[in-house]
Motif scaffolding. Structure first.
Motif: not given
Ligand code: DC
Length: 228
Positions: A5-7, A13-14, A16-17, A30, A121, A138-140
């Motif tokens: 998960l990048d963004g 991100k954290s 959610t991951a 992390d 992430e 891609w989490l935004t």
């Protein structure tokens, strides 16, 4: 299986991951913690870049995830409690822009995921660290939504901050992360975009779990159009 998960900062991100890890049996990674750990050391060394670069190759970075807690050690010292302090956050982009620091972190990240299933992430996991990841997301979210969530997070840590100040700090970090020369923040061409601006937390976790299930079935993952 490796899921990344990048963004940008504050997109969720954290959280959610971590929630996905708890529900899927994946280990949580992390990657920002590694840059934050190096930043704590950098600050302890008086932000002396030449001296820091000299010491860097010998630094031992290790992480432990026990199913709920992610802890980061540099040369055997647990730095976890200092990683999210505002003074660490304010300087982390300086360290993350050093190619030498990125090489040390990337090697540590690859060692960490050498066993089992991971959900990681970060900023460049899909583009630079794990280009062959099984699933890239891609989490935004828009800046206002990210700033609101980050302010609530700081509040919960007893580190209350002005929303406008949090927003300016996020915007500053986004600019530094996406304009740096070394592995800038950018969406991988083959990443699936999940915009969380209007999603509830449960919904974004469900969406990531759904994408993982699609991958497991051998399908090409695409965003769920029913959850814009
Ligand atoms: O996700 P985070 O806020 O903990 O990340 C802290 C900083 O580390 C972020 O501003 C940029 C850097 N970072 C990076 O350059 N590459 C990664 N894969 C993860 C984080």
């Amino acid at each position: 299986m490796i899921v990344v998960l990048d963004g940008p900062a504050g997109a969720g991100k954290s959280s959610t991951a971590k929630a996905v890890a708890a529900r899927s049996g994946f280990q949580y990674l992390d990657s920002g913690a590694f840059y934050r750990g190096l930043t704590v050391v950098f600050r302890q060394m008086g932000e002396d870049i030449p001296r820091f670069l000299e010491r860097l190759p010998a630094m031992r970075m290790e992480a432990r995830y026990d199913g709920s807690d992610f802890r980061l050690f540099v040369d055997g010292t647990d730095l976890t409690d200092q990683l999210r302090l505002p003074e660490t956050s304010a300087r982390v982009s300086v360290v993350a822009a050093l190619p030498e620091a990125r090489a040390v972190v990337n090697a540590a990240l690859r060692r960490f995921v050498a066993t089992g299933d991971f959900i990681g992430e970060g900023r460049d996991l899909g583009t630079a660290v794990f280009p062959d990841a099984d699933l890239k997301i891609w989490l935004t979210a828009d800046l206002a939504a990210r700033a609101e969530r980050r302010a609530a997070e700081l509040e919960a840590m007893g580190l209350g901050a002005e929303a406008a100040q949090v927003r300016a700090e996020l915007a500053r970090r986004d600019t530094l992360d996406s304009t740096r020369q070394a592995d800038p923040l950018r969406k991988a061409d083959d990443a699936v975009e999940v915009d969380t601006t209007h999603r509830s937390f449960d919904d974004q976790v469900a969406e990531v779990l759904r994408l993982i299930a699609e991958i497991r079935k051998g399908n090409n993952p695409s965003p769920n159009p029913q959850n814009p």
